[in-house]
Design a protein around this motif. Structure first.
Motif, PDB file in Angstrom:
ATOM      1  N   ILE A   1       0.858  -1.187   0.000  1.00 45.11           N
ATOM      2  CA  ILE A   1       0.000   0.000   0.000  1.00 45.11           C
ATOM      3  C   ILE A   1       0.895   1.238   0.000  1.00 45.11           C
ATOM      4  CG2 ILE A   1      -1.927  -1.185   1.115  1.00 45.11           C
ATOM      5  CD1 ILE A   1      -1.297   0.534   3.656  1.00 45.11           C
ATOM      6  N   THR A   2       0.377   2.319  -0.535  1.00 44.10           N
ATOM      7  CA  THR A   2       1.175   3.522  -0.713  1.00 44.10           C
ATOM      8  C   THR A   2       1.392   4.271   0.606  1.00 44.10           C
ATOM      9  OG1 THR A   2      -0.728   4.940  -1.136  1.00 44.10           O
ATOM     10  CG2 THR A   2       0.250   3.815  -3.052  1.00 44.10           C
ATOM     11  N   ASP A   3       2.354   5.159   0.577  1.00 45.87           N
ATOM     12  CA  ASP A   3       2.626   6.029   1.715  1.00 45.87           C
ATOM     13  C   ASP A   3       1.377   6.857   2.031  1.00 45.87           C
ATOM     14  OD1 ASP A   3       4.226   7.199   3.720  1.00 45.87           O
ATOM     15  OD2 ASP A   3       4.733   8.861   2.405  1.00 45.87           O
ATOM     16  N   HIS A   4       0.709   7.318   0.987  1.00 45.54           N
ATOM     17  CA  HIS A   4      -0.523   8.100   1.148  1.00 45.54           C
ATOM     18  C   HIS A   4      -1.565   7.282   1.922  1.00 45.54           C
ATOM     19  CE1 HIS A   4      -3.474  11.167  -0.114  1.00 45.54           C
ATOM     20  NE2 HIS A   4      -4.305  10.162  -0.265  1.00 45.54           N
ATOM     21  N   ALA A   5      -1.732   6.013   1.548  1.00 44.40           N
ATOM     22  CA  ALA A   5      -2.722   5.146   2.194  1.00 44.40           C
ATOM     23  C   ALA A   5      -2.369   4.894   3.659  1.00 44.40           C
ATOM     24  CB  ALA A   5      -2.836   3.821   1.451  1.00 44.40           C
ATOM     25  N   GLN A   6      -1.106   4.551   3.923  1.00 43.73           N
ATOM     26  CA  GLN A   6      -0.730   4.263   5.310  1.00 43.73           C
ATOM     27  C   GLN A   6      -0.855   5.512   6.171  1.00 43.73           C
ATOM     28  OE1 GLN A   6       1.938   5.192   7.454  1.00 43.73           O
ATOM     29  NE2 GLN A   6       2.862   6.553   5.944  1.00 43.73           N
TER      30      GLN A   6
ATOM     31  N   VAL B   1      -1.895  -2.116  12.844  1.00 44.57           N
ATOM     32  CA  VAL B   1      -1.749  -3.073  13.941  1.00 44.57           C
ATOM     33  C   VAL B   1      -1.855  -4.528  13.477  1.00 44.57           C
ATOM     34  CG1 VAL B   1      -2.488  -1.461  15.741  1.00 44.57           C
ATOM     35  CG2 VAL B   1      -4.205  -2.856  14.559  1.00 44.57           C
ATOM     36  N   TYR B   2      -2.353  -4.756  12.249  1.00 46.89           N
ATOM     37  CA  TYR B   2      -2.510  -6.126  11.752  1.00 46.89           C
ATOM     38  C   TYR B   2      -2.608  -6.093  10.235  1.00 46.89           C
ATOM     39  CZ  TYR B   2      -4.545 -10.733  10.884  1.00 46.89           C
ATOM     40  OH  TYR B   2      -4.785 -11.988  10.414  1.00 46.89           O
ATOM     41  N   VAL B   3      -1.958  -7.071   9.581  1.00 45.14           N
ATOM     42  CA  VAL B   3      -2.067  -7.221   8.130  1.00 45.14           C
ATOM     43  C   VAL B   3      -2.538  -8.642   7.846  1.00 45.14           C
ATOM     44  CG1 VAL B   3      -0.862  -7.124   5.907  1.00 45.14           C
ATOM     45  CG2 VAL B   3      -0.204  -5.548   7.741  1.00 45.14           C
ATOM     46  N   GLU B   4      -3.675  -8.757   7.174  1.00 45.45           N
ATOM     47  CA  GLU B   4      -4.203 -10.066   6.773  1.00 45.45           C
ATOM     48  C   GLU B   4      -3.563 -10.436   5.440  1.00 45.45           C
ATOM     49  OE1 GLU B   4      -8.275 -11.564   4.785  1.00 45.45           O
ATOM     50  OE2 GLU B   4      -8.550 -10.377   6.605  1.00 45.45           O
ATOM     51  N   LEU B   5      -2.848 -11.560   5.431  1.00 42.38           N
ATOM     52  CA  LEU B   5      -2.116 -11.988   4.243  1.00 42.38           C
ATOM     53  C   LEU B   5      -2.819 -13.174   3.574  1.00 42.38           C
ATOM     54  CD1 LEU B   5       1.423 -11.974   5.904  1.00 42.38           C
ATOM     55  CD2 LEU B   5       0.556 -10.289   4.274  1.00 42.38           C
ATOM     56  N   PRO B   6      -2.738 -13.268   2.245  1.00 44.61           N
ATOM     57  CA  PRO B   6      -3.290 -14.435   1.552  1.00 44.61           C
ATOM     58  C   PRO B   6      -2.307 -15.614   1.669  1.00 44.61           C
ATOM     59  CG  PRO B   6      -2.259 -12.993  -0.038  1.00 44.61           C
ATOM     60  CD  PRO B   6      -2.155 -12.307   1.308  1.00 44.61           C
TER      61      PRO B   6
ATOM     62  N   SER C   1      -5.850  -0.844  11.097  1.00 45.41           N
ATOM     63  CA  SER C   1      -5.130   0.198  11.828  1.00 45.41           C
ATOM     64  C   SER C   1      -5.948   0.584  13.057  1.00 45.41           C
ATOM     65  CB  SER C   1      -4.915   1.427  10.944  1.00 45.41           C
ATOM     66  OG  SER C   1      -6.128   2.133  10.784  1.00 45.41           O
ATOM     67  N   VAL C   2      -5.397   1.506  13.828  1.00 49.46           N
ATOM     68  CA  VAL C   2      -6.130   1.983  15.000  1.00 49.46           C
ATOM     69  C   VAL C   2      -7.403   2.723  14.582  1.00 49.46           C
ATOM     70  CG1 VAL C   2      -4.133   2.057  16.526  1.00 49.46           C
ATOM     71  CG2 VAL C   2      -4.662   4.047  15.144  1.00 49.46           C
ATOM     72  N   LYS C   3      -7.459   3.211  13.340  1.00 46.24           N
ATOM     73  CA  LYS C   3      -8.618   3.973  12.870  1.00 46.24           C
ATOM     74  C   LYS C   3      -9.641   3.116  12.120  1.00 46.24           C
ATOM     75  CE  LYS C   3      -6.134   8.294  11.867  1.00 46.24           C
ATOM     76  NZ  LYS C   3      -5.788   9.201  10.764  1.00 46.24           N
ATOM     77  N   ALA C   4      -9.162   2.154  11.300  1.00 43.45           N
ATOM     78  CA  ALA C   4     -10.074   1.451  10.394  1.00 43.45           C
ATOM     79  C   ALA C   4      -9.433   0.172   9.871  1.00 43.45           C
ATOM     80  CB  ALA C   4     -10.413   2.353   9.211  1.00 43.45           C
ATOM     81  N   THR C   5     -10.261  -0.652   9.244  1.00 35.76           N
ATOM     82  CA  THR C   5      -9.771  -1.817   8.507  1.00 35.76           C
ATOM     83  C   THR C   5     -10.068  -1.555   7.041  1.00 35.76           C
ATOM     84  OG1 THR C   5     -10.169  -3.297  10.355  1.00 35.76           O
ATOM     85  CG2 THR C   5      -9.983  -4.312   8.185  1.00 35.76           C
TER      86      THR C   5
END
Length: 155
Positions: free
Chosen positions: A51-56, A63-68, A85-89
């Motif tokens: 994901i882009t710098d803008h997105a992060q 806090v968590y990344v769901e991987l395939p 993230s602390v704000k959203a998924t």
């Protein structure tokens, strides 16, 4: 603050990353971008995706990344995982179609790599592409920068 911006600008120019001082997001010139804020770095038939710098930046602390699973098929524009993230998924969509050949296992124990190093250590998956022609549907760094500016001006 000014010294941090100066240091980041120097670091970015050293890394050949363009710095746009709107919200301090960086856009790397050698990548392609999806309008859902994923990047892809292509090397032959192999594609590294994150994901882009803008997105992060908009997500906040990841806090968590769901991987395939390795071997999973991904389709351009479809979700293959999620970033929490602390704000959203948020779903993470694949900018290209293909087969997952590697996942960034480091994200399981260090999901914040997506924040601290979105274009390097924070990559999410590597894919063997089915159709390099799909890259035509993606934006280059200039187009993506304009896209982000327009999107931010609407909020």
């Amino acid at each position: 603050m000014a010294s941090r911006v100066f240091w980041a600008s120097r670091a970015a120019s050293y890394l050949r990353i363009s710095v746009f001082h709107k919200g301090f997001s960086t856009v790397s010139k050698d990548l392609k971008y999806a309008d859902s804020h994923e990047w892809v770095k292509v090397n032959g038939n192999a594609a590294t995706i994150g994901i882009t710098d803008h997105a992060q930046d908009h997500l906040g602390d990841v806090v968590y990344v769901e991987l395939p699973e390795v071997g999973a098929a991904v389709k351009q524009g479809d979700s293959f995982g999620a970033v929490e993230s602390v704000k959203a998924t948020s779903d993470v969509n694949s900018p290209v179609s293909g087969t997952v050949v590697e996942v960034n296992e480091e994200l399981s124990s260090s999901p914040a790599l997506v924040n601290s190093s979105p274009y390097e250590n924070g990559w999410i998956i590597k894919v063997e592409m089915n159709d390099a022609g799909e890259l035509k549907n993606l934006m280059d760094s200039e187009e993506y920068s304009k896209f982000c500016e327009e999107e931010d001006s609407k909020h």
